[in-house]
Structures are given as structure tokens and as C-alpha cells.
Design a protein around this motif. Structure first.
Motif, mmCIF file in Angstrom:
data_model
loop_
_atom_site.group_PDB
_atom_site.id
_atom_site.type_symbol
_atom_site.label_atom_id
_atom_site.label_comp_id
_atom_site.label_asym_id
_atom_site.label_seq_id
_atom_site.Cartn_x
_atom_site.Cartn_y
_atom_site.Cartn_z
ATOM 1 N N PHE A 178 -33.914 -34.674 34.872
ATOM 2 C CA PHE A 178 -32.371 -34.538 35.673
ATOM 3 C C PHE A 178 -31.948 -33.140 35.424
ATOM 4 O O PHE A 178 -30.888 -33.060 36.327
ATOM 5 N N THR A 179 -32.518 -32.227 35.078
ATOM 6 C CA THR A 179 -32.115 -30.774 35.126
ATOM 7 C C THR A 179 -31.991 -30.392 36.718
ATOM 8 O O THR A 179 -31.045 -29.435 37.120
ATOM 9 N N PHE A 180 -32.863 -31.127 37.437
ATOM 10 C CA PHE A 180 -33.287 -30.451 38.899
ATOM 11 C C PHE A 180 -32.435 -31.555 39.900
ATOM 12 O O PHE A 180 -32.769 -31.386 41.168
ATOM 13 N N THR A 181 -31.896 -32.351 39.379
ATOM 14 C CA THR A 181 -31.498 -33.492 40.428
ATOM 15 C C THR A 181 -30.023 -34.060 39.962
ATOM 16 O O THR A 181 -29.634 -34.513 41.006
ATOM 17 N N SER A 182 -29.440 -34.048 38.781
ATOM 18 C CA SER A 182 -28.286 -34.577 38.403
ATOM 19 C C SER A 182 -26.920 -33.702 38.745
ATOM 20 O O SER A 182 -26.640 -33.168 37.730
ATOM 21 N N ILE A 183 -26.118 -33.944 39.614
ATOM 22 C CA ILE A 183 -24.823 -33.447 39.804
ATOM 23 C C ILE A 183 -24.071 -34.259 39.044
ATOM 24 O O ILE A 183 -22.910 -33.795 38.442
ATOM 25 N N ALA A 184 -24.268 -35.477 38.599
ATOM 26 C CA ALA A 184 -23.519 -36.178 37.685
ATOM 27 C C ALA A 184 -23.498 -35.679 36.351
ATOM 28 O O ALA A 184 -22.328 -35.644 35.768
ATOM 29 N N ILE A 185 -24.619 -35.324 35.888
ATOM 30 C CA ILE A 185 -24.531 -34.758 34.401
ATOM 31 C C ILE A 185 -24.166 -33.330 34.465
ATOM 32 O O ILE A 185 -23.308 -32.833 33.476
ATOM 33 N N LEU A 186 -24.191 -32.679 35.652
ATOM 34 C CA LEU A 186 -23.495 -31.423 35.639
ATOM 35 C C LEU A 186 -22.074 -31.430 35.633
ATOM 36 O O LEU A 186 -21.160 -30.936 34.918
#
Ligand code: CA2
Length: 143
Positions: free
Chosen positions: A77-85
Motif C-alpha cells: 500500500f506504500t506505493f498505491t494508497s492515497i487513502a492511507i496517505l
């Protein structure tokens, strides 16, 4: 009452110690948790893992209400998740982004982290020992 440090682990890390030992080592996630607790005796830790993005976001929200700091290995998810950001942006305390491997030595898809711009610090490439380093550093950041 001392607020807990949240140590959040993303997808597939429940399989740690069982595959690709040349990259991730042979230590299991349960052993990593025990190592973290030993590294900061008396410091409450919420150590969690999920393969689900929404659950990690819910835990960041919980940390916003109850936590002193967040250490997060968001895995893929580091490389994909704007939601986590977006969820991490709401956290007022220190955030340490953690990777077992040095993501910058790997294929280009692992080079651009969405999390790094909101992280107080980034630890990558220390193996599972990086978790002990991270919890000690976080204890210093919050004390
Ligand atoms: O090095 C790390 O900690 C990573 O965040 C691990 C992620 C990977 O996608 C990142 O690039 C770096 C997850 C790796 C896949 O999960 C595994 C779990 C156990 C054993 C091997 C792989």
C-alpha cells in the motif's frame, strides 16, 4: 496514562519468516512484536497487521484519537494508497514509515512511496531489527 504507540503492518506481512528469507529474513511477525515489546519495556504498544486497506485506515483513525505515535509498514500500500496517505495526514503526532528491505535498491515500482512525504522519519533496509530501532526512536520522539 501513557498513550500507546501504534505499530501497523500491511498486506502479506502476516507471512513474514515463511518466504523470500533472503530479502525479509526468517523472523516471524509474532517474533517482531515480541522484539518491539522488549525494546521499550513499559511503553504500551498496539501492534497490528491487516491485509485490508480499510482496516489500516480505521486503525490510523483510532491512533488519531488514542495514540502517541504511529510506526507503519504499509507494505504494497506504500506505493498505491492515497487513502492511507490521507488518513496519516490527519495524525498530529510523529509517524515513522518502516520497511524491512531497502525499497530503493529494488525494482522501480518500489521507489515511489506515497507515505514518505508525511513521515517524520523513514527506516528501510535494517531487516526486522528496524522495528526495534523504530520503537526506540518513537519513544524518544514522544517523550
Ligand atoms: O520491506 C518491506 O518491509 C516492504 O514494505 C514489504 C512489502 C513490500 O511490498 C515492500 O516493497 C517492502 C511486502 C512484501 C511482501 O510480503 C512478504 C511477507 C513475508 C515474506 C515475504 C514477503
Amino acid at each position: 496514562m501513557t498513550k500507546p504507540i501504534y505499530v501497523l503492518n500491511g498486506p502479506n506481512l502476516n507471512r513474514l519468516g515463511t518466504r523470500e528469507p533472503e530479502i525479509y529474513g526468517r523472523t516471524t511477525l509474532a517474533e517482531v512484536e515480541a522484539m518491539c515489546r522488549e525494546a521499550v519495556p513499559g511503553q504500551p504498544l498496539e501492534f497490528r497487521q491487516s491485509n485490508r486497506e480499510y482496516e489500516l485506515i480505521e486503525w490510523v483513525h483510532e491512533a488519531i484519537d488514542k495514540g502517541a505515535g504511529i510506526i507503519i509498514n504499509p507494505a504494497a500500500f506504500t506505493f498505491t494508497s492515497i487513502a492511507i496517505l490521507d488518513s496519516l495526514k490527519m495524525f498530529p503526532g510523529p509517524i515513522i514509515e518502516l520497511h524491512i528491505s531497502n525499497i530503493h535498491r529494488r525494482e522501480p515500482i518500489y521507489h515511489r512511496s506515497y507515505v514518505s512525504p508525511v513521515a517524520t522519519a523513514v527506516i528501510a533496509g535494517l531487516g526486522t531489527n528496524g522495528y526495534a530501532v523504530a520503537v526506540r526512536a518513537m519513544r524518544d520522539l514522544i517523550s
